[in-house]
Design a protein around this motif. Sequence first.
Motif, PDB file in Angstrom:
ATOM      1  N   ALA A  97      -8.308  12.587   7.013  1.00  0.00           N
ATOM      2  CA  ALA A  97      -8.294  11.137   6.856  1.00  0.00           C
ATOM      3  C   ALA A  97      -8.323  10.151   5.839  1.00  0.00           C
ATOM      4  N   ASP A  98      -9.156  10.689   4.828  1.00  0.00           N
ATOM      5  CA  ASP A  98      -8.920   9.418   3.543  1.00  0.00           C
ATOM      6  C   ASP A  98      -7.602   9.716   2.789  1.00  0.00           C
ATOM      7  N   PHE A  99      -6.752  10.760   3.179  1.00  0.00           N
ATOM      8  CA  PHE A  99      -5.514  10.992   2.240  1.00  0.00           C
ATOM      9  C   PHE A  99      -5.253  10.154   2.555  1.00  0.00           C
ATOM     10  N   PRO A 100      -4.838   9.409   1.566  1.00  0.00           N
ATOM     11  CA  PRO A 100      -3.375   7.820   1.524  1.00  0.00           C
ATOM     12  C   PRO A 100      -1.848   8.901   1.898  1.00  0.00           C
ATOM     13  N   GLN A 101      -1.158   8.582   2.798  1.00  0.00           N
ATOM     14  CA  GLN A 101       0.385   9.142   3.380  1.00  0.00           C
ATOM     15  C   GLN A 101       1.547   8.817   2.069  1.00  0.00           C
ATOM     16  N   PRO A 102       1.765   9.335   1.696  1.00  0.00           N
ATOM     17  CA  PRO A 102       2.658   8.738   0.924  1.00  0.00           C
ATOM     18  C   PRO A 102       3.141   8.260   0.956  1.00  0.00           C
ATOM     19  N   ALA A 103       5.037   7.262   0.266  1.00  0.00           N
ATOM     20  CA  ALA A 103       6.104   7.010   0.680  1.00  0.00           C
ATOM     21  C   ALA A 103       7.122   8.376   0.491  1.00  0.00           C
ATOM     22  N   SER A 104       6.766   8.249  -0.355  1.00  0.00           N
ATOM     23  CA  SER A 104       8.118   9.556  -1.199  1.00  0.00           C
ATOM     24  C   SER A 104       7.040  10.656  -1.414  1.00  0.00           C
ATOM     25  N   VAL A 105       7.902  11.915  -1.772  1.00  0.00           N
ATOM     26  CA  VAL A 105       7.629  12.851  -2.153  1.00  0.00           C
ATOM     27  C   VAL A 105       8.788  13.799  -2.742  1.00  0.00           C
ATOM     28  N   ILE A 106       8.268  13.930  -4.058  1.00  0.00           N
ATOM     29  CA  ILE A 106       9.237  15.035  -4.593  1.00  0.00           C
ATOM     30  C   ILE A 106       8.936  15.857  -5.610  1.00  0.00           C
ATOM     31  N   THR A 107       8.987  17.279  -5.047  1.00  0.00           N
ATOM     32  CA  THR A 107       8.814  18.626  -5.634  1.00  0.00           C
ATOM     33  C   THR A 107       9.585  18.889  -6.560  1.00  0.00           C
ATOM     34  N   ALA A 108       9.373  19.644  -8.155  1.00  0.00           N
ATOM     35  CA  ALA A 108      10.462  19.396  -9.381  1.00  0.00           C
ATOM     36  C   ALA A 108       9.813  19.724 -10.006  1.00  0.00           C
ATOM     37  N   TYR A 109       8.303  21.364 -10.213  1.00  0.00           N
ATOM     38  CA  TYR A 109       7.763  21.388 -11.424  1.00  0.00           C
ATOM     39  C   TYR A 109       8.703  23.025 -10.792  1.00  0.00           C
ATOM     40  N   GLU A 110       8.639  23.611  -9.868  1.00  0.00           N
ATOM     41  CA  GLU A 110       9.097  25.473  -9.961  1.00  0.00           C
ATOM     42  C   GLU A 110       9.127  25.447  -8.477  1.00  0.00           C
ATOM     43  N   TYR A 111       9.610  26.308  -8.205  1.00  0.00           N
ATOM     44  CA  TYR A 111      10.258  27.282  -6.849  1.00  0.00           C
ATOM     45  C   TYR A 111       9.433  26.924  -5.575  1.00  0.00           C
ATOM     46  N   THR A 112       9.235  25.895  -4.513  1.00  0.00           N
ATOM     47  CA  THR A 112       8.543  25.930  -3.957  1.00  0.00           C
ATOM     48  C   THR A 112       9.230  26.566  -2.244  1.00  0.00           C
ATOM     49  N   PRO A 113       8.439  27.724  -1.939  1.00  0.00           N
ATOM     50  CA  PRO A 113       8.830  28.850  -1.258  1.00  0.00           C
ATOM     51  C   PRO A 113       9.048  27.700   0.432  1.00  0.00           C
ATOM     52  N   ALA A 114       9.451  27.790   1.362  1.00  0.00           N
ATOM     53  CA  ALA A 114       9.990  27.454   2.192  1.00  0.00           C
ATOM     54  C   ALA A 114       8.591  27.482   3.604  1.00  0.00           C
ATOM     55  N   ASN A 115       7.670  28.157   3.389  1.00  0.00           N
ATOM     56  CA  ASN A 115       6.874  28.357   4.163  1.00  0.00           C
ATOM     57  C   ASN A 115       5.679  27.125   3.438  1.00  0.00           C
ATOM     58  N   VAL A 116       5.302  26.524   1.981  1.00  0.00           N
ATOM     59  CA  VAL A 116       5.297  25.892   1.569  1.00  0.00           C
ATOM     60  C   VAL A 116       5.872  24.651   1.945  1.00  0.00           C
ATOM     61  N   ARG A 117       7.035  24.507   1.317  1.00  0.00           N
ATOM     62  CA  ARG A 117       7.601  22.924   2.492  1.00  0.00           C
ATOM     63  C   ARG A 117       7.397  22.550   3.431  1.00  0.00           C
ATOM     64  N   ALA A 118       7.906  23.597   4.292  1.00  0.00           N
ATOM     65  CA  ALA A 118       7.391  23.638   5.951  1.00  0.00           C
ATOM     66  C   ALA A 118       5.923  22.674   5.792  1.00  0.00           C
TER      67      ALA A 118
ATOM     68  N   GLY B 196       0.990  -1.023  -0.308  1.00  0.00           N
ATOM     69  CA  GLY B 196      -0.099  -0.425   0.140  1.00  0.00           C
ATOM     70  C   GLY B 196       0.799   0.979   0.202  1.00  0.00           C
ATOM     71  N   ARG B 197       1.916   1.455  -0.754  1.00  0.00           N
ATOM     72  CA  ARG B 197       2.364   2.492  -0.368  1.00  0.00           C
ATOM     73  C   ARG B 197       3.112   3.418  -2.133  1.00  0.00           C
ATOM     74  N   TYR B 198       2.843   4.564  -2.544  1.00  0.00           N
ATOM     75  CA  TYR B 198       3.010   4.857  -3.044  1.00  0.00           C
ATOM     76  C   TYR B 198       3.816   6.441  -3.644  1.00  0.00           C
ATOM     77  N   HIS B 199       4.078   6.527  -4.281  1.00  0.00           N
ATOM     78  CA  HIS B 199       5.290   7.770  -4.950  1.00  0.00           C
ATOM     79  C   HIS B 199       4.916   9.049  -4.956  1.00  0.00           C
ATOM     80  N   LEU B 200       4.436  10.028  -4.470  1.00  0.00           N
ATOM     81  CA  LEU B 200       3.883  11.402  -5.124  1.00  0.00           C
ATOM     82  C   LEU B 200       4.881  11.608  -5.578  1.00  0.00           C
ATOM     83  N   ASP B 201       4.394  12.937  -6.664  1.00  0.00           N
ATOM     84  CA  ASP B 201       5.204  13.991  -7.094  1.00  0.00           C
ATOM     85  C   ASP B 201       4.592  15.209  -8.053  1.00  0.00           C
ATOM     86  N   CYS B 202       4.992  15.897  -7.629  1.00  0.00           N
ATOM     87  CA  CYS B 202       4.550  17.401  -7.030  1.00  0.00           C
ATOM     88  C   CYS B 202       5.211  19.043  -7.461  1.00  0.00           C
TER      89      CYS B 202
END
Length: 412
Positions: A202-223, A177-183
């Motif tokens: 509560a219905d959102f499946p927690q990912p096993a790993s996440v990559i941000t890869a499409y644009e600048y991610t502000p520090a507040n968003v990453r936190a 039940g693992r998946y990778h989230l790319d965003c």
Amino acid sequence: MDGQPSSDIIDEIRDIPLYRTSIEQGFFPILEKPEIARGFPDNWMTPALAKALEEGEAEFVLSTGTNHARMQIIRPPYFLLKTYYRLWSEHPDIADTWHEGCRRVSLTTLLATEHVARVNAKKRGVLPEGVPTLDARRLDERTVYLNLRLDPALWLREDVERMIGEIRTEQRAHPQGRYHLDCSGYHLAHLIRKAREWGLWADFPQPASVITAYEYTPANVRAYLERYLDCPVVDLFGSTELGYLYYSDHNGRYHPYLDRMSLELIPVAPGSHIHSLIVTSLRSPHMPLIRYRSGDCVRTIDGSTDPAKVTRFCGREKELLPTPRGLVSQGDLDDAVTTAAPSVFLYQLRTEGDDGLRLLCTTFDGAPLEAAEQVGLEKFIGELTGLPCQAEHRTHIPIGISGKYAWLKKDS
């Protein structure tokens, strides 16, 4: 001379018309985007490339054009995807999710989803569906795209319920039940906010790993992402024409990923510690780029021009803001916003002629700025730029037509 290609590299590019003058003169100037486009594709054409195009081993594609004019390039099919998959498979924090066969769920721009749907429709010899099904949005057996609206701030409850359901479908395909989230970090933050607001978290499946890869991610968003996701969140930096050049670890430190590549850093202005990224890359055999100005800006840990000391990517060179205190980048503004107001989600700086600046911003919980945060924003941005700044709360900042946010709007 610094940055000049070695004899081995020159041997690999000798037949490319674009580089003939540089080879004859013994000097390669910085390669700008207009030079790539001038005379395209004849300026790149060699017998080997013509054969590769005929046999389907090379293809014409367009760069995203998010922050500059779209540029036609030549590359092997699935060039960027293969770079992504290789990096994912080798990344010290998340390689396990690759080798376990986790599926990749991609939450990014509508344009990306539409592109995948068009390619799949073309393969089947049919017209793209008005609202593509989940199967129509599969890039390959491993990757599916979720987003069906331009502006994620305007997702409805039914959109969020559909996306969570589709994530569950991909999650169930894995034995554990693992998946990778790319965003895009922004898109995922919108999804988390709305799921929490509408009682769907509560219905959102927690990912096993996440990559941000499409644009600048502000520090507040990453936190914000790290607060709600119990897994490594790593960042990739690259482009359509280059593939990926750097990756972050789970602590936010960047590491170079320069297979068949080398970098130069050149100050954007005399004395500036913001540097232009100049890339020499043989990674794409059909379009080797020699001393290519990518248009991206970086900072190093000590202000030096050592590519091994890059600590952050701070936006696009064309978007640098001239101020009485010098050039200001997206990353510089982000530092000021993060320091002053951790509640800020989206922001956009607008120039007001001779009257100074306005910072429009939304918050993660939708509430107006605290008085201390507003004062802090105006103070830190004023100190950064040397210009008076007025901070204003908004409930919505529209996304751009590319599906990405503009951090800066200058007077036209």
